[in-house]
Design an enzyme around this catalytic site. Structure first.
Site, PDB file in Angstrom:
ATOM      1  N   CYS A 113       0.799  -1.223   0.000  1.00  0.00           N
ATOM      2  CA  CYS A 113       0.000   0.000   0.000  1.00  0.00           C
ATOM      3  C   CYS A 113       0.836   1.278   0.000  1.00  0.00           C
ATOM      4  O   CYS A 113       0.366   2.320  -0.452  1.00  0.00           O
ATOM      5  CB  CYS A 113      -0.955   0.000   1.189  1.00  0.00           C
ATOM      6  SG  CYS A 113      -2.065  -1.430   1.216  1.00  0.00           S
ATOM      7  N   HIS A 238      -3.042   7.102   2.411  1.00  0.00           N
ATOM      8  CA  HIS A 238      -3.469   5.851   1.772  1.00  0.00           C
ATOM      9  C   HIS A 238      -4.955   5.656   2.029  1.00  0.00           C
ATOM     10  O   HIS A 238      -5.423   5.761   3.172  1.00  0.00           O
ATOM     11  CB  HIS A 238      -2.670   4.673   2.325  1.00  0.00           C
ATOM     12  CG  HIS A 238      -3.240   3.344   1.951  1.00  0.00           C
ATOM     13  ND1 HIS A 238      -3.632   3.038   0.664  1.00  0.00           N
ATOM     14  CD2 HIS A 238      -3.524   2.241   2.704  1.00  0.00           C
ATOM     15  CE1 HIS A 238      -4.113   1.808   0.641  1.00  0.00           C
ATOM     16  NE2 HIS A 238      -4.061   1.305   1.863  1.00  0.00           N
ATOM     17  N   ASN A 268     -10.240   0.531  -1.530  1.00  0.00           N
ATOM     18  CA  ASN A 268      -8.813   0.444  -1.253  1.00  0.00           C
ATOM     19  C   ASN A 268      -8.112  -0.080  -2.502  1.00  0.00           C
ATOM     20  O   ASN A 268      -8.274  -1.243  -2.873  1.00  0.00           O
ATOM     21  CB  ASN A 268      -8.578  -0.490  -0.066  1.00  0.00           C
ATOM     22  CG  ASN A 268      -7.111  -0.616   0.314  1.00  0.00           C
ATOM     23  OD1 ASN A 268      -6.224  -0.263  -0.445  1.00  0.00           O
ATOM     24  ND2 ASN A 268      -6.858  -1.145   1.502  1.00  0.00           N
TER      25      ASN A 268
END
Length: 312
Positions: A113, A238, A268
């Site tokens: 990520c 993020h 996500n």
């Protein structure tokens, strides 16, 4: 030493949109449950023939066009991804071939990520060291390939897409010093393991770590750039979970900043999430050109990386 700056951005998302109601027909969940826990409404799902490198190339082409950069001028391509299937040619080499970039150095960066902010730091350092002049830095993921669609705790999270940045040499540095690190002993809290790979996580562990530890680290990122959190015009974290983004942004102290919340519409997207959200903020002109923006990503490996940039 030469500084560097983000010249232009671009992003790409697949056309198929999966809503919470669509998910409710696939697994035991509903819109209220999903929104209350992660804040997501929709996510984009790649078609079978869409790959990490095809999405990366689409985002990169838009960034090149926005920056007025000729393909032959790019001498470094970095693709942050954890979901590329093939080892060789890597995703970066395939992007270079798709776009006719000539003979750049091509590398994939897998920090899950936080891959994009790691890759952005590497591009900045390469330019400062004189080993590159124009870099294409991309975050691209086909994260939905890694999902168990029978697991309601993870299938509600993931989306696909790509975001890209053109990074060029500059007299006045527009990318601040990176602060990066990890918590190796907790790395197993986020996993993509097995064959085929499947995403799993210890959600509460990640939530506690992110909301308690990351605000202080993010403030240190600002200190390294000589920027007070209150002077930030934008914050792009993020896009993991709205329940993480909102409290972390508040605790950083960026009281005057626009906080990216692209997770609501995109889910996500792992390494794609920061450049995807940033590109949208710039496209909508929500942050003025030249204003300071904090980029800060975290996740897999319990790794993190952040820097303050000047908005293109």
């Amino acid at each position: 030493m030469t500084g560097s700056r983000v010249l232009a951005l671009g992003h790409y998302q697949p056309s198929r949109v999966l809503t919470n109601d669509d998910l409710a027909a696939m697994v035991e969940t509903d819109d209220a449950w999903i929104r209350s826990r992660v804040g997501i409404r929709t996510r984009h799902i790649a078609a079978p023939d869409e790959t990490v490198d095809s999405m990366a190339a689409a985002a990169a082409a838009k960034a090149l066009a926005a920056g007025g950069v000729a393909p032959g001028d790019v001498d470094l391509v970095l693709v942050a991804t954890c979901t590329a299937v093939d080892r060789s040619p890597n995703a970066a080499a395939r992007v270079a071939a798709r776009l006719g970039l000539g003979s750049p150095a091509t590398m994939d960066v897998n920090v899950v990520c936080s891959g994009f902010t790691h890759a952005l730091a590497l591009a900045d350092q390469a330019i400062r060291a004189g080993s590159a002049t124009t870099a294409l830095v991309i975050g691209a993921e086909k994260f939905t390939d890694m999902i168990d669609w029978t697991d309601r705790t993870t299938c509600v999270l993931a989306g696909d897409g790509a975001g890209a940045a053109i990074v060029t040499a500059a007299d006045e540095p527009g990318i601040g010093p990176v602060l990066w690190g990890s918590v190796p002993e907790m790395g197993g809290a986020v996993r993509i393991e097995g064959e085929p790979g499947r995403f799993s996580q210890e959600g509460q562990t990640v939530y506690r770590w992110a909301t308690t530890q990351l605000p202080g680290i993010a403030r240190q990122v600002c200190e390294r750039s000589g920027i007070a959190p209150a002077d930030l015009a934008g914050v792009v974290l993020h896009q993991a979970n709205l329940r993480i983004i909102e409290p972390v942004a508040e605790r950083i102290g960026a009281v005057n900043a626009v906080v990216a919340k692209d997770v609501v519409d995109s889910g996500n997207t792992s390494a794609a999430s920061v450049p995807l959200a940033l590109s949208k903020l710039v496209e909508r002109r929500e942050v003025p050109a030249g204003a300071p923006v904090l980029l800060f990503a975290f996740g897999g490996n319990l790794s993190y990386a952040g820097q303050v940039i000047r908005c293109p």
